[in-house]
Design a protein around this motif. Structure first.
Motif, PDB file in Angstrom:
ATOM      1  N   THR A   1      -2.999  -0.957  30.093  1.00 25.64           N
ATOM      2  CA  THR A   1      -3.964  -2.042  30.242  1.00 25.64           C
ATOM      3  C   THR A   1      -4.133  -2.767  28.921  1.00 25.64           C
ATOM      4  O   THR A   1      -3.618  -2.349  27.885  1.00 25.64           O
ATOM      5  CB  THR A   1      -5.304  -1.514  30.772  1.00 25.64           C
ATOM      6  OG1 THR A   1      -6.108  -2.624  31.201  1.00 25.64           O
ATOM      7  CG2 THR A   1      -6.056  -0.723  29.713  1.00 25.64           C
ATOM      8  N   TRP A   2      -4.892  -3.859  28.963  1.00 26.10           N
ATOM      9  CA  TRP A   2      -5.120  -4.667  27.765  1.00 26.10           C
ATOM     10  C   TRP A   2      -6.208  -4.001  26.917  1.00 26.10           C
ATOM     11  O   TRP A   2      -7.300  -3.713  27.394  1.00 26.10           O
ATOM     12  CB  TRP A   2      -5.554  -6.066  28.162  1.00 26.10           C
ATOM     13  CG  TRP A   2      -4.439  -6.908  28.694  1.00 26.10           C
ATOM     14  CD1 TRP A   2      -3.758  -7.889  28.027  1.00 26.10           C
ATOM     15  CD2 TRP A   2      -3.877  -6.894  30.011  1.00 26.10           C
ATOM     16  NE1 TRP A   2      -2.803  -8.456  28.838  1.00 26.10           N
ATOM     17  CE2 TRP A   2      -2.851  -7.865  30.070  1.00 26.10           C
ATOM     18  CE3 TRP A   2      -4.127  -6.123  31.158  1.00 26.10           C
ATOM     19  CZ2 TRP A   2      -2.092  -8.107  31.205  1.00 26.10           C
ATOM     20  CZ3 TRP A   2      -3.369  -6.350  32.302  1.00 26.10           C
ATOM     21  CH2 TRP A   2      -2.371  -7.334  32.320  1.00 26.10           C
TER      22      TRP A   2
ATOM     23  N   LEU B   1      -1.270  -5.484  25.785  1.00 25.83           N
ATOM     24  CA  LEU B   1      -1.057  -4.332  26.652  1.00 25.83           C
ATOM     25  C   LEU B   1      -0.749  -3.086  25.828  1.00 25.83           C
ATOM     26  O   LEU B   1       0.117  -3.104  24.942  1.00 25.83           O
ATOM     27  CB  LEU B   1       0.104  -4.595  27.606  1.00 25.83           C
ATOM     28  CG  LEU B   1      -0.221  -5.386  28.878  1.00 25.83           C
ATOM     29  CD1 LEU B   1       1.058  -5.848  29.552  1.00 25.83           C
ATOM     30  CD2 LEU B   1      -1.069  -4.549  29.829  1.00 25.83           C
TER      31      LEU B   1
ATOM     32  N   VAL C   1     -11.721   0.040  26.585  1.00 26.32           N
ATOM     33  CA  VAL C   1     -11.752  -1.221  27.331  1.00 26.32           C
ATOM     34  C   VAL C   1     -13.150  -1.823  27.282  1.00 26.32           C
ATOM     35  O   VAL C   1     -13.319  -3.021  27.023  1.00 26.32           O
ATOM     36  CB  VAL C   1     -11.296  -0.996  28.784  1.00 26.32           C
ATOM     37  CG1 VAL C   1     -11.494  -2.268  29.616  1.00 26.32           C
ATOM     38  CG2 VAL C   1      -9.837  -0.553  28.825  1.00 26.32           C
TER      39      VAL C   1
ATOM     40  N   ALA D   1      -8.974  -7.553  33.417  1.00 27.24           N
ATOM     41  CA  ALA D   1      -8.641  -6.303  32.735  1.00 27.24           C
ATOM     42  C   ALA D   1      -9.647  -5.997  31.641  1.00 27.24           C
ATOM     43  O   ALA D   1     -10.099  -4.854  31.494  1.00 27.24           O
ATOM     44  CB  ALA D   1      -7.227  -6.394  32.159  1.00 27.24           C
TER      45      ALA D   1
ATOM     46  N   CYS E   1      -5.759  -2.931  36.001  1.00 24.71           N
ATOM     47  CA  CYS E   1      -4.789  -2.585  34.970  1.00 24.71           C
ATOM     48  C   CYS E   1      -3.406  -2.925  35.512  1.00 24.71           C
ATOM     49  O   CYS E   1      -3.269  -3.430  36.625  1.00 24.71           O
ATOM     50  CB  CYS E   1      -4.891  -1.116  34.581  1.00 24.71           C
ATOM     51  SG  CYS E   1      -4.571   0.033  35.932  1.00 24.71           S
ATOM     52  N   ARG E   2      -2.381  -2.644  34.720  1.00 25.17           N
ATOM     53  CA  ARG E   2      -1.013  -3.013  35.089  1.00 25.17           C
ATOM     54  C   ARG E   2      -0.115  -1.800  34.927  1.00 25.17           C
ATOM     55  O   ARG E   2      -0.023  -1.228  33.837  1.00 25.17           O
ATOM     56  CB  ARG E   2      -0.537  -4.161  34.208  1.00 25.17           C
ATOM     57  CG  ARG E   2       0.795  -4.783  34.601  1.00 25.17           C
ATOM     58  CD  ARG E   2       1.029  -6.006  33.738  1.00 25.17           C
ATOM     59  NE  ARG E   2       2.296  -6.650  34.020  1.00 25.17           N
ATOM     60  CZ  ARG E   2       2.713  -7.755  33.406  1.00 25.17           C
ATOM     61  NH1 ARG E   2       1.941  -8.321  32.494  1.00 25.17           N
ATOM     62  NH2 ARG E   2       3.882  -8.285  33.700  1.00 25.17           N
TER      63      ARG E   2
ATOM     64  N   TYR F   1      -0.104  -4.710  39.611  1.00 24.94           N
ATOM     65  CA  TYR F   1      -1.526  -4.645  39.272  1.00 24.94           C
ATOM     66  C   TYR F   1      -2.222  -3.723  40.254  1.00 24.94           C
ATOM     67  O   TYR F   1      -1.891  -3.675  41.428  1.00 24.94           O
ATOM     68  CB  TYR F   1      -2.148  -6.044  39.315  1.00 24.94           C
ATOM     69  CG  TYR F   1      -1.577  -6.968  38.262  1.00 24.94           C
ATOM     70  CD1 TYR F   1      -2.193  -7.115  37.025  1.00 24.94           C
ATOM     71  CD2 TYR F   1      -0.403  -7.680  38.499  1.00 24.94           C
ATOM     72  CE1 TYR F   1      -1.668  -7.943  36.058  1.00 24.94           C
ATOM     73  CE2 TYR F   1       0.143  -8.514  37.532  1.00 24.94           C
ATOM     74  CZ  TYR F   1      -0.496  -8.642  36.313  1.00 24.94           C
ATOM     75  OH  TYR F   1       0.051  -9.460  35.340  1.00 24.94           O
TER      76      TYR F   1
ATOM     77  N   LEU G   1      -8.865  -0.556  38.501  1.00 19.95           N
ATOM     78  CA  LEU G   1      -9.138   0.380  37.413  1.00 19.95           C
ATOM     79  C   LEU G   1     -10.588   0.844  37.524  1.00 19.95           C
ATOM     80  O   LEU G   1     -11.489   0.039  37.781  1.00 19.95           O
ATOM     81  CB  LEU G   1      -8.921  -0.304  36.069  1.00 19.95           C
ATOM     82  CG  LEU G   1      -9.195   0.528  34.818  1.00 19.95           C
ATOM     83  CD1 LEU G   1      -8.206   1.686  34.714  1.00 19.95           C
ATOM     84  CD2 LEU G   1      -9.129  -0.343  33.577  1.00 19.95           C
TER      85      LEU G   1
END
Length: 305
Positions: free
Chosen positions: A57-58, A64, A75, A146, A152-153, A159, A162
């Protein structure tokens, strides 16, 4: 005891990790906008599989990263900073604060399974969140979500929702984790790594760096490896004379070779062909290149340029 040796140990480059849990307890996160690159970073630290309780995730610098699920508190800590920093660009793309806030429950509604960006944009349009798929609007909206802790990825670039269930932690805890992963380092390095403005750092606690001696470790590292990305000042491990060969601009590093913590060469790959350009004497990297070839399932051939 030397700074390069301490950083090699902190980054698990001279003392490999046993598994992903061990690795991420030490390094906290690996930069992960490029999936092959993050796999190379894990390999260099002793881990050949990224199966486990990891989330992509970012996070730091709004980019990322791959993190252990127990460290998703970052986060909530960093998200507001990057949401605020991106507001002007979102406005330019027509992503008003009102639209972004409506998008969060919409995303929770439509993300019933992992999907790629195109499918997610299609599903959002069905519930009243219309985005031009050819513009940058989808990317910026999904980054907003995000940073808001909604999605999240995956490593497959899909995607998914989260859930951040960690106890909140502050900048002091992030500083301690950073120093464990990157020490010795300065508060200026920490600001550059985290993306936090210096005004938010406050009085950071003293943190002792673990001692280390050179071990002769040789590592072939990729173009997004955190060994260099963790610092504003890289001169302790990268001679400024050679820095332009590694730091070519745009936040991307030319893949490089580290021996006992010092960057001594750059390299490129074409299939199983590994071409290495040393800065001085040729480093003894045959074993490391052979291991990299096994990891990539190619018949590695080393040449010098």
């Amino acid at each position: 005891m030397t700074v390069p040796a301490q950083r090699m140990r902190a980054q698990r480059l001279s003392h490999p990790a046993t598994d992903v849990v061990d690795l991420f307890a030490s390094v906290f996160a690996l930069q992960a906008q490029d999936v092959p690159a993050v796999r190379l970073a894990a390999r260099a630290r002793g881990v050949r599989s990224l199966d486990g309780p990891l989330v992509r995730t970012w996070a730091m610098r709004g980019t990322l990263h791959l993190l252990h699920e127990d460290d998703l508190w970052v986060v909530n800590l960093l998200g507001p900073t990057f949401i605020a920093a991106g507001r002007r660009r979102r406005d330019q793309l027509g992503l008003t604060d009102e639209l972004c806030e409506r998008a969060l429950p919409a995303l929770r509604e439509v993300l019933t399974e992992p999907v790629d960006r195109a499918e997610l944009v299609r599903r959002l349009a069905e519930v009243g969140i219309a985005l031009d798929p050819k513009s940058q609007a989808p990317a910026h909206l999904l980054a907003f979500a995000a940073h808001s802790g909604v999605l999240c990825r995956g490593l497959d670039d899909t995607y998914r929702l989260l859930r951040v269930e960690c106890e909140p932690r502050g900048v002091d805890e992030l500083w301690r984790r950073y120093r464990r992963a990157y020490g010795p380092a300065t508060r200026h390095d920490f600001a550059a790594w985290s993306g936090l403005p210096k005004r938010q750092l406050g009085d950071l606690p003293e943190v002792a760096d673990a001692p280390a001696e050179p071990t002769g470790a040789v590592r072939v590292l990729g173009h997004f490896d955190t060994y260099l990305l963790g610092y504003r000042d890289r001169s302790a491990v990268l001679d400024p004379e050679h820095a332009p060969l590694v730091q070519t601009g745009g936040g991307v590093l030319t893949p490089y070779v580290v021996v006992d913590g010092q960057v001594v060469a750059v390299w490129r790959r074409d299939g199983g062909h590994f071409a290495v350009r040393p800065f001085g004497e040729r480093p003894d990297i045959a074993d490391e290149v052979a291991d990299l070839g096994r990891f990539l399932h190619v018949d590695a051939r080393l040449t010098w340029v």
